[in-house]
Design an enzyme around this catalytic site. Sequence first.
Site, PDB file in Angstrom:
ATOM      1  N   CYS A   1       0.841  -1.201   0.000  1.00  0.00           N
ATOM      2  CA  CYS A   1       0.000   0.000   0.000  1.00  0.00           C
ATOM      3  C   CYS A   1       0.873   1.246   0.000  1.00  0.00           C
ATOM      4  CB  CYS A   1      -0.872   0.035   1.247  1.00  0.00           C
ATOM      5  SG  CYS A   1      -1.847  -1.453   1.456  1.00  0.00           S
ATOM      6  N   GLY A  28      -0.191   0.239  -4.963  1.00  0.00           N
ATOM      7  CA  GLY A  28      -1.485  -0.393  -4.752  1.00  0.00           C
ATOM      8  C   GLY A  28      -2.498   0.110  -5.745  1.00  0.00           C
ATOM      9  N   GLY A 101       1.511  -1.859   5.418  1.00  0.00           N
ATOM     10  CA  GLY A 101       2.214  -2.884   6.188  1.00  0.00           C
ATOM     11  C   GLY A 101       1.245  -3.979   6.567  1.00  0.00           C
ATOM     12  N   CYS A 237      12.371  -3.470   4.740  1.00  0.00           N
ATOM     13  CA  CYS A 237      12.077  -4.460   3.694  1.00  0.00           C
ATOM     14  C   CYS A 237      13.023  -4.272   2.501  1.00  0.00           C
ATOM     15  CB  CYS A 237      10.646  -4.285   3.222  1.00  0.00           C
ATOM     16  SG  CYS A 237      10.265  -5.280   1.763  1.00  0.00           S
ATOM     17  N   TYR A 243      12.036  -4.424  -5.828  1.00  0.00           N
ATOM     18  CA  TYR A 243      10.870  -4.368  -6.697  1.00  0.00           C
ATOM     19  C   TYR A 243       9.857  -3.271  -6.373  1.00  0.00           C
ATOM     20  CZ  TYR A 243       6.213  -5.471  -8.397  1.00  0.00           C
ATOM     21  OH  TYR A 243       4.981  -5.366  -8.959  1.00  0.00           O
ATOM     22  N   SER A 284       9.985  -3.613 -14.178  1.00  0.00           N
ATOM     23  CA  SER A 284      10.659  -3.837 -12.890  1.00  0.00           C
ATOM     24  C   SER A 284      12.088  -4.344 -13.036  1.00  0.00           C
ATOM     25  CB  SER A 284       9.823  -4.769 -12.015  1.00  0.00           C
ATOM     26  OG  SER A 284       9.530  -5.959 -12.712  1.00  0.00           O
ATOM     27  N   ASP A 346      15.212 -10.027 -14.577  1.00  0.00           N
ATOM     28  CA  ASP A 346      13.995  -9.590 -13.879  1.00  0.00           C
ATOM     29  C   ASP A 346      14.321  -9.438 -12.400  1.00  0.00           C
ATOM     30  OD1 ASP A 346      11.440  -8.658 -13.572  1.00  0.00           O
ATOM     31  OD2 ASP A 346      10.447 -10.586 -13.856  1.00  0.00           O
ATOM     32  N   ASP A 347      13.443  -8.732 -11.703  1.00  0.00           N
ATOM     33  CA  ASP A 347      13.737  -8.473 -10.297  1.00  0.00           C
ATOM     34  C   ASP A 347      13.507  -9.668  -9.397  1.00  0.00           C
ATOM     35  OD1 ASP A 347      10.822  -8.004  -8.896  1.00  0.00           O
ATOM     36  OD2 ASP A 347      10.843  -7.494 -11.012  1.00  0.00           O
ATOM     37  N   CYS A 383       6.015 -13.436   2.921  1.00  0.00           N
ATOM     38  CA  CYS A 383       6.197 -12.197   3.666  1.00  0.00           C
ATOM     39  C   CYS A 383       5.000 -12.012   4.588  1.00  0.00           C
ATOM     40  CB  CYS A 383       6.266 -11.016   2.701  1.00  0.00           C
ATOM     41  SG  CYS A 383       6.306  -9.435   3.570  1.00  0.00           S
ATOM     42  N   CYS A 435      15.476  -6.405   6.243  1.00  0.00           N
ATOM     43  CA  CYS A 435      14.731  -7.658   6.387  1.00  0.00           C
ATOM     44  C   CYS A 435      14.988  -8.539   5.165  1.00  0.00           C
ATOM     45  CB  CYS A 435      13.235  -7.376   6.500  1.00  0.00           C
ATOM     46  SG  CYS A 435      12.209  -8.885   6.523  1.00  0.00           S
TER      47      CYS A 435
HETATM   48  P1  5GP Z   1       5.969 -14.529 -10.857  1.00  0.00           P
HETATM   49  O1  5GP Z   1       5.487 -14.269 -12.221  1.00  0.00           O
HETATM   50  O2  5GP Z   1       7.235 -15.337 -10.797  1.00  0.00           O
HETATM   51  O3  5GP Z   1       4.903 -15.118  -9.982  1.00  0.00           O
HETATM   52  O4  5GP Z   1       6.282 -13.130 -10.194  1.00  0.00           O
HETATM   53  C1  5GP Z   1       7.442 -12.419 -10.518  1.00  0.00           C
HETATM   54  C2  5GP Z   1       7.102 -11.178 -11.261  1.00  0.00           C
HETATM   55  O5  5GP Z   1       6.111 -10.491 -10.537  1.00  0.00           O
HETATM   56  C3  5GP Z   1       8.276 -10.241 -11.410  1.00  0.00           C
HETATM   57  O6  5GP Z   1       8.299  -9.751 -12.739  1.00  0.00           O
HETATM   58  C4  5GP Z   1       7.977  -9.108 -10.448  1.00  0.00           C
HETATM   59  O7  5GP Z   1       8.416  -7.885 -11.006  1.00  0.00           O
HETATM   60  C5  5GP Z   1       6.488  -9.140 -10.340  1.00  0.00           C
HETATM   61  N1  5GP Z   1       5.849  -8.716  -9.077  1.00  0.00           N
HETATM   62  C6  5GP Z   1       4.791  -7.883  -9.065  1.00  0.00           C
HETATM   63  N2  5GP Z   1       4.345  -7.676  -7.819  1.00  0.00           N
HETATM   64  C7  5GP Z   1       5.107  -8.359  -7.005  1.00  0.00           C
HETATM   65  C8  5GP Z   1       5.106  -8.499  -5.597  1.00  0.00           C
HETATM   66  O8  5GP Z   1       4.344  -7.931  -4.851  1.00  0.00           O
HETATM   67  N3  5GP Z   1       6.032  -9.290  -5.133  1.00  0.00           N
HETATM   68  C9  5GP Z   1       6.904  -9.908  -5.952  1.00  0.00           C
HETATM   69  N4  5GP Z   1       7.795 -10.656  -5.391  1.00  0.00           N
HETATM   70  N5  5GP Z   1       6.934  -9.793  -7.276  1.00  0.00           N
HETATM   71  C10 5GP Z   1       6.039  -9.034  -7.811  1.00  0.00           C
HETATM   72 FE1  SF4 Z   2      10.256  -7.402   2.569  1.00  0.00          FE
HETATM   73 FE2  SF4 Z   2      10.671  -9.999   2.261  1.00  0.00          FE
HETATM   74 FE3  SF4 Z   2      10.902  -8.868   4.652  1.00  0.00          FE
HETATM   75 FE4  SF4 Z   2       8.515  -9.091   3.481  1.00  0.00          FE
HETATM   76  S1  SF4 Z   2       9.815 -10.773   4.177  1.00  0.00           S
HETATM   77  S2  SF4 Z   2       9.328  -7.324   4.580  1.00  0.00           S
HETATM   78  S3  SF4 Z   2       9.041  -8.803   1.328  1.00  0.00           S
HETATM   79  S4  SF4 Z   2      12.174  -8.484   2.851  1.00  0.00           S
HETATM   80 MG    MG Z   3       8.072  -7.466 -13.141  1.00  0.00          MG
END
Ligand code: 5GP
Ligand code: SF4
Ligand code: MG
Length: 457
Positions: A1, A28, A101, A237, A243, A284, A346-347, A383, A435
């Site tokens: 958020c 969000g 949060g 975080c 990301y 991203s 990718d991230d 998380c 974290c």
């Molecule tokens: P996946 O497709 O592997 O499930 O998710 C990875 C992709 O989702 C990455 O391209 C990342 O940029 C995007 N992504 C979007 N929102 C989130 C989020 O809240 N957490 C994470 N870890 N990845 C996210």
């Molecule tokens: Fe961020 Fe991962 Fe910690 Fe959640 S568990 S606060 S996503 S570093």
């Molecule tokens: Mg992405």
Amino acid sequence: CGVFGIYDTTLPVMSYAYWGLFALQHRGQESAGIAISDGTHIELVKGMGLVTEAIKELPPLKGYIAGGHVRYSTTGSNNPRNIQPLVIHYQGGDMAVAHNGNLTNAYALRKELEDKGSIFQTTMDSEVIVSLIARSKAASTEDRIIEAVNRVEGAFSLVITTNTKLIGVRDANGFRPLCLGKTANGYVISSESCALDAIKATFVRDIKPGEMVIIDENGVRSRFIKEEALLPQQSLCIFEYIYFARSDSNIDGQNVYAARINMGRELARETKYDADLVMSIPDSGTAAALGYSRESGIPFGEGLVKNRYMGRTFIKPDQSERDLAVRMKLNAVPDVVRGKRIVLVDDSIVRGTTSGIIVRMLKEAGAKEVYMCVSSPAIEYPCHYGIDTSVRKELIAATHSVEQIREYIGADKLHYLSREGLCRAIEALEERELCFACFDGHYAVEVPKEEEEGGKY
Ligand code: 5GP
Ligand code: SF4
Ligand code: MG
């Protein structure tokens, strides 16, 4: 958020809050709301969807304090009742609370409060904070808030609008960002500094973990929610840098874009892949891909076009929708990728949906080989502090080895950034201030069993 608040007697605060939230839209997209106070009453405008959909027209409400929220659901479903800020009218006056949060003891507290007769109107953990503030017997609003936030555990960056004050609070671990800015005749509190830039406010400083900032007719004051000796080590975080945050923001002294470039450089040093082209999964992965290209000398290319009108795909609630969303969002450019050995950056990989679809898409478009590079370590744990990295069984790295994931996504090579590389990329903070729970399962604030299951009310 995302949370945003402004106190200024000389500005149209409603529209400033609107544009502030607009700049935090990436945090969000499910709903948005703004509370405004004119000194005696608080009014609320809210709706579902993007800021522009949720608030189609700004009502002509006068006031000098506004606090708003853009929602990305972690606990509580995507439902109109769950739009924030949450407004209460209690004996101390009116109050609107916006929360970023996730609380780790909301389920237990809610049961306790329900046993004492409290009635809850939403399914959000945030309502527990509101309920605790309303029930508090402390004398002043500030003391009520301090009492309440000392009962909740987990992650919270709050923007609270009262009849006469704007209050920002950051949890003692500082999981989520929160910063203070200055306007011509007032102050702003925002999740990220990019929203200050948007409204031409100047950045004053980050709000410290455990700090409460109070803005009123006397200017700005600060208190701590706990004695300094009782404050834990910060655990910001790290996913904000990987990301979640916008790259033009600075969080706790670290520019997000610079961190992402560094992550890409570290990836290049760790992999040393021999390739023809570096590409990202936009947007991203783009800064890290640029970093990879600069470090390795391999040219950066745009082999994927993005449909700008799609939101963040991850945030779509179910799997088939997410699948379709990735295809709607991204498509390969055959002329760029044909015959190439590609480093694809990718991230993160969460479920493996995005990278799996994109690797196959690039191969269909003629790519010779695809080397997938991820600018974060493998996400093996959920998380509990406000990022929806999903339940453990959906995390591909929780149940698959790197080799199995490589096979699953159809890449020729797969490399995750090491924890050491990631820490080097974030120059302004020490490893102990961050974290990493979703990578190593070490939760700085304990997560009780019932909350682990999502704490369904
Ligand atoms: P996946 O497709 O592997 O499930 O998710 C990875 C992709 O989702 C990455 O391209 C990342 O940029 C995007 N992504 C979007 N929102 C989130 C989020 O809240 N957490 C994470 N870890 N990845 C996210
Ligand atoms: Fe961020 Fe991962 Fe910690 Fe959640 S568990 S606060 S996503 S570093
Ligand atoms: Mg992405």
